[in-house]
Design a protein around this motif. Structure first.
Motif, mmCIF file in Angstrom:
data_model
loop_
_atom_site.group_PDB
_atom_site.id
_atom_site.type_symbol
_atom_site.label_atom_id
_atom_site.label_comp_id
_atom_site.label_asym_id
_atom_site.label_seq_id
_atom_site.Cartn_x
_atom_site.Cartn_y
_atom_site.Cartn_z
ATOM 1 N N ARG A 67 -68.153 -36.364 -37.004
ATOM 2 C CA ARG A 67 -66.733 -36.848 -35.845
ATOM 3 C C ARG A 67 -66.368 -34.751 -35.532
ATOM 4 O O ARG A 67 -65.689 -34.491 -35.630
ATOM 5 C CB ARG A 67 -65.639 -37.339 -36.945
ATOM 6 N N ILE A 68 -65.592 -35.872 -34.270
ATOM 7 C CA ILE A 68 -64.554 -35.307 -33.069
ATOM 8 C C ILE A 68 -63.546 -35.749 -33.294
ATOM 9 O O ILE A 68 -63.454 -36.796 -32.820
ATOM 10 C CB ILE A 68 -65.327 -34.472 -31.998
ATOM 11 N N ARG A 69 -61.980 -34.830 -33.373
ATOM 12 C CA ARG A 69 -60.838 -35.722 -33.177
ATOM 13 C C ARG A 69 -60.081 -34.682 -32.770
ATOM 14 O O ARG A 69 -59.687 -33.979 -33.139
ATOM 15 C CB ARG A 69 -59.960 -35.629 -34.455
ATOM 16 N N ILE A 70 -59.334 -35.705 -31.075
ATOM 17 C CA ILE A 70 -58.357 -34.608 -30.957
ATOM 18 C C ILE A 70 -57.139 -35.358 -30.882
ATOM 19 O O ILE A 70 -56.822 -36.396 -30.653
ATOM 20 C CB ILE A 70 -59.264 -34.523 -29.258
ATOM 21 N N ASN A 71 -56.483 -34.567 -31.347
ATOM 22 C CA ASN A 71 -54.993 -35.662 -31.166
ATOM 23 C C ASN A 71 -54.914 -36.529 -32.325
ATOM 24 O O ASN A 71 -54.449 -37.816 -32.182
ATOM 25 C CB ASN A 71 -53.913 -35.403 -30.167
ATOM 26 N N GLY A 72 -55.982 -36.476 -33.203
ATOM 27 C CA GLY A 72 -56.144 -37.145 -34.343
ATOM 28 C C GLY A 72 -57.260 -38.522 -33.320
ATOM 29 O O GLY A 72 -57.669 -39.149 -34.506
ATOM 30 N N GLU A 73 -57.438 -38.685 -32.213
ATOM 31 C CA GLU A 73 -58.338 -40.116 -32.054
ATOM 32 C C GLU A 73 -59.864 -39.540 -32.132
ATOM 33 O O GLU A 73 -60.412 -38.501 -31.409
ATOM 34 C CB GLU A 73 -57.791 -40.227 -30.717
ATOM 35 N N ASP A 74 -60.439 -40.616 -32.483
ATOM 36 C CA ASP A 74 -62.272 -40.018 -32.760
ATOM 37 C C ASP A 74 -62.311 -40.218 -31.720
ATOM 38 O O ASP A 74 -62.961 -41.517 -31.142
ATOM 39 C CB ASP A 74 -62.168 -40.923 -33.890
ATOM 40 N N VAL A 75 -63.220 -39.467 -31.057
ATOM 41 C CA VAL A 75 -63.791 -39.307 -29.633
ATOM 42 C C VAL A 75 -65.235 -39.592 -29.661
ATOM 43 O O VAL A 75 -66.162 -39.494 -28.400
ATOM 44 C CB VAL A 75 -63.593 -37.776 -28.918
ATOM 45 N N THR A 76 -65.484 -39.658 -30.685
ATOM 46 C CA THR A 76 -67.298 -39.150 -30.455
ATOM 47 C C THR A 76 -67.371 -41.088 -30.061
ATOM 48 O O THR A 76 -69.073 -40.809 -29.515
ATOM 49 C CB THR A 76 -67.627 -39.050 -32.844
ATOM 50 N N ASP A 77 -67.098 -42.210 -30.364
ATOM 51 C CA ASP A 77 -67.584 -42.734 -29.742
ATOM 52 C C ASP A 77 -67.417 -43.949 -28.552
ATOM 53 O O ASP A 77 -67.605 -44.618 -28.302
ATOM 54 C CB ASP A 77 -66.836 -44.406 -30.714
ATOM 55 N N ILE A 78 -65.684 -43.084 -28.099
ATOM 56 C CA ILE A 78 -65.554 -43.566 -27.007
ATOM 57 C C ILE A 78 -66.333 -42.763 -25.274
ATOM 58 O O ILE A 78 -67.174 -42.092 -25.255
ATOM 59 C CB ILE A 78 -63.953 -42.361 -26.557
ATOM 60 N N ASP A 79 -66.069 -43.368 -24.523
ATOM 61 C CA ASP A 79 -67.494 -43.592 -23.103
ATOM 62 C C ASP A 79 -67.055 -41.967 -22.819
ATOM 63 O O ASP A 79 -65.823 -41.072 -22.666
ATOM 64 C CB ASP A 79 -66.154 -43.854 -22.091
ATOM 65 N N PRO A 80 -68.279 -40.728 -22.554
ATOM 66 C CA PRO A 80 -68.102 -39.680 -22.662
ATOM 67 C C PRO A 80 -68.052 -39.172 -21.295
ATOM 68 O O PRO A 80 -66.898 -38.255 -21.237
ATOM 69 C CB PRO A 80 -69.677 -39.060 -22.968
ATOM 70 N N VAL A 81 -67.528 -39.995 -20.684
ATOM 71 C CA VAL A 81 -67.019 -39.473 -18.969
ATOM 72 C C VAL A 81 -66.020 -39.651 -19.244
ATOM 73 O O VAL A 81 -65.458 -38.656 -18.327
ATOM 74 C CB VAL A 81 -67.719 -41.075 -17.884
ATOM 75 N N LYS A 82 -64.977 -40.443 -19.464
ATOM 76 C CA LYS A 82 -63.592 -40.715 -19.401
ATOM 77 C C LYS A 82 -63.393 -39.167 -20.059
ATOM 78 O O LYS A 82 -61.878 -38.808 -19.696
ATOM 79 C CB LYS A 82 -63.217 -41.722 -20.548
ATOM 80 N N LEU A 83 -63.690 -39.380 -21.695
ATOM 81 C CA LEU A 83 -63.947 -38.048 -22.756
ATOM 82 C C LEU A 83 -63.564 -36.985 -21.419
ATOM 83 O O LEU A 83 -62.803 -35.409 -21.310
ATOM 84 C CB LEU A 83 -64.479 -37.440 -23.718
ATOM 85 N N ARG A 84 -64.801 -36.463 -20.422
ATOM 86 C CA ARG A 84 -64.827 -34.649 -19.803
ATOM 87 C C ARG A 84 -63.514 -35.352 -18.763
ATOM 88 O O ARG A 84 -63.059 -34.315 -18.451
ATOM 89 C CB ARG A 84 -65.801 -35.226 -19.255
ATOM 90 N N ARG A 85 -62.955 -36.418 -18.428
ATOM 91 C CA ARG A 85 -61.997 -36.391 -17.455
ATOM 92 C C ARG A 85 -61.051 -35.931 -18.133
ATOM 93 O O ARG A 85 -59.477 -35.029 -17.373
ATOM 94 C CB ARG A 85 -62.370 -37.676 -16.856
ATOM 95 N N LYS A 86 -60.326 -35.829 -19.236
ATOM 96 C CA LYS A 86 -59.527 -35.532 -20.543
ATOM 97 C C LYS A 86 -59.950 -34.221 -20.578
ATOM 98 O O LYS A 86 -58.388 -33.580 -21.571
ATOM 99 C CB LYS A 86 -59.394 -36.538 -21.160
ATOM 100 N N VAL A 87 -60.883 -33.649 -20.800
ATOM 101 C CA VAL A 87 -60.384 -32.020 -21.058
ATOM 102 C C VAL A 87 -61.300 -31.412 -20.213
ATOM 103 O O VAL A 87 -62.601 -31.419 -19.447
ATOM 104 C CB VAL A 87 -61.730 -32.024 -22.346
ATOM 105 N N GLY A 88 -60.429 -30.388 -19.980
ATOM 106 C CA GLY A 88 -60.836 -29.270 -18.638
ATOM 107 C C GLY A 88 -62.116 -28.634 -19.293
ATOM 108 O O GLY A 88 -62.088 -27.981 -19.957
ATOM 109 N N TYR A 89 -62.609 -28.213 -18.142
ATOM 110 C CA TYR A 89 -63.772 -27.144 -18.588
ATOM 111 C C TYR A 89 -64.341 -26.131 -17.515
ATOM 112 O O TYR A 89 -64.078 -26.143 -16.126
ATOM 113 C CB TYR A 89 -65.469 -28.316 -18.647
ATOM 114 N N ALA A 90 -64.466 -25.638 -18.207
ATOM 115 C CA ALA A 90 -64.624 -24.030 -17.377
ATOM 116 C C ALA A 90 -65.393 -23.096 -17.764
ATOM 117 O O ALA A 90 -65.765 -22.750 -18.746
ATOM 118 C CB ALA A 90 -63.290 -23.289 -16.544
ATOM 119 N N ILE A 91 -66.419 -22.845 -16.685
ATOM 120 C CA ILE A 91 -68.452 -21.827 -16.539
ATOM 121 C C ILE A 91 -67.883 -20.895 -16.189
ATOM 122 O O ILE A 91 -67.274 -20.570 -15.459
ATOM 123 C CB ILE A 91 -69.305 -23.167 -17.042
ATOM 124 N N GLN A 92 -69.119 -19.614 -16.838
ATOM 125 C CA GLN A 92 -69.634 -18.319 -16.195
ATOM 126 C C GLN A 92 -70.146 -18.570 -14.396
ATOM 127 O O GLN A 92 -70.162 -20.031 -13.851
ATOM 128 C CB GLN A 92 -70.912 -18.064 -17.027
#
Length: 411
Positions: A67-92
């Motif tokens: 399981r992965i919880r962000i602020n207590g919310e289990d994000v394992t079962d929610i839409d991954p695209v919506k999740l990625r819009r709420k999580v910033g991501y920076a790469i090399q």
């Protein structure tokens, strides 16, 4: 600046990743709690699973179990695209879209989630200013027109565009030169002082981990946690030989990465500007009581170190006089950064600059060496106290063995 969303807690519970055809898991049963608003660094050998673990947090890689919880919310079962819009991501290498301008790259996620144009425009300008890029100058540029360091700044701005509570960074500064990497690290520390995001950061560079991390996770194969602690605790008390191997030699000097330039005395230095007449500059140097003076450009940024002989040879022009300032540090730079800059310049001092590169003062070798001596002395005292405690424990154990059960002294 508008009120921003602060960090969120992240909990990883029995997080596992298996790939078909592999005999064992790539990530095996990871359990971890990350506090809101802290920078946690994943460090470990190549192939240990640190990037895989990071990418499962925003489900760029789907977990096989756990399981992965962000602020207590289990994000394992929610839409991954919506999740990625709420999580910033920076790469090399920033990963910017080459056909989009800087503004279009930054505004990508806000446009996707339906922000109004006025809000997007304001946010782009705010973020460019935040990462130290002039909005008027960089707004319409394309990635190919930027240096590597500028691209990375835009990449961080894009990751922050929709004001996410969590920022994931996968070796974001690994593809730039060492000096640029130092400045980008300083910029991230400064940003975090303002934004208080939860940042999970992957690196293979232990010195970078010490400099940036509130806590460091040292990972073995399959992302097994060898030690999860503060940089200072890992440097002074590594859990085992594996962790000691990452710390390496010179732990006391590595602790220079724990102290910032803002924590030591920054001295003022005689300065002049390009607009000052040469005779006035010469008079300023003569009255300063020093052998050199710092020439600032028209934006008050360090430009050249001028010595008396330089001015004698200048003959009315500063074009060829003096030595260009090769490196500077910010107040968020570490003492190790400052020491390296001083040694590289070989003149016993380095200029300290603000967020726009403007001059703020100078740190000299004497200040830095005093700090090194204080750290070494603290380490010696700590080691001595540790030996005394160990000797007392041994003496107590020997005394107990001699007395035997019930406090009766053995014959």
């Amino acid at each position: 600046m508008p009120e921003t969303t602060h960090g969120a807690t992240i909990e990883l519970e029995n997080l596992t990743k298996r790939y078909p055809g592999n005999p064992g898991p790539s990530v095996d049963n990871v359990n971890m709690e990350i506090k809101a608003g802290e920078i946690v660094i994943f460090v470990g050998p190549s192939g240990c699973g640190k990037s895989t673990t990071l990418k499962m947090i925003n489900r760029l890689i789907e977990p096989t179990g756990g399981r992965i919880r962000i602020n207590g919310e289990d994000v394992t079962d929610i839409d991954p695209v919506k999740l990625r819009r709420k999580v910033g991501y920076a790469i090399q290498s920033a990963g910017l879209f080459p056909h989009m301008t800087v503004a279009q790259n930054i505004s990508l996620v806000p446009r996707m989630i339906g922000w109004p144009k006025a809000r997007i425009g304001s946010r782009v300008e705010e973020l460019l200013d935040l990462v130290g890029l002039d909005p008027a100058e960089f707004h319409g540029r394309y990635p190919r027109q930027l240096s590597g360091g500028q691209q990375q700044r835009v990449g961080v701005a894009r990751a922050l565009a929709a004001d996410p509570p969590v920022l994931l960074m996968d070796e974001p500064f690994g593809a730039v030169d060492p000096i640029t990497r130092d400045h980008l690290q300083d910029e991230l520390i400064r940003l975090q002082h303002e934004l208080h995001k939860t940042i999970v950061f992957v690196t293979h560079d232990f010195d970078e981990a010490i400099k940036l991390g509130d806590r460091i996770v040292v990972l073995r194969e399959r992302s097994h946690i060898a030690q999860f602690d503060t940089p200072e605790a890992i440097l002074t008390n590594p859990a085992d030989d594996f962790v000691s191997g990452f710390v390496g030699a010179g732990a006391a000097l590595k602790r220079l990465n724990l102290t910032r330039v803002r924590d030591v005395e920054i001295t003022d230095y005689p300065t002049v500007t390009l607009d000052d007449p040469v005779q006035e500059i010469f008079n300023g140097l003569r009255s300063s009581g020093t052998n050199e003076i710092l020439l600032l450009d028209r934006r008050r940024r360090p430009y050249k170190w001028l010595r008396r002989g330089d001015l004698m040879r200048a003959r009315g022009s500063l074009a060829r006089a003096g030595t260009l300032v090769s490196d500077t540090v910010t107040r968020d730079a570490t003492l190790r950064d400052a020491l390296e800059a001083v040694l590289t310049d070989n003149a016993g001092r380095v200029a300290v600059t603000g967020r726009r590169g403007e001059y703020e003062g100078v740190v000299d070798m004497e200040t830095l060496m005093n700090s090194v001596h204080e750290l070494l002395e603290a380490d010696r005292l700590e080691a001595t106290e540790g030996r005394h405690e160990l000797e007392e424990l041994r003496a107590d154990r020997t005394h107990a063995e001699q007395e035997g059960p019930g406090g009766v002294t053995k014959a």
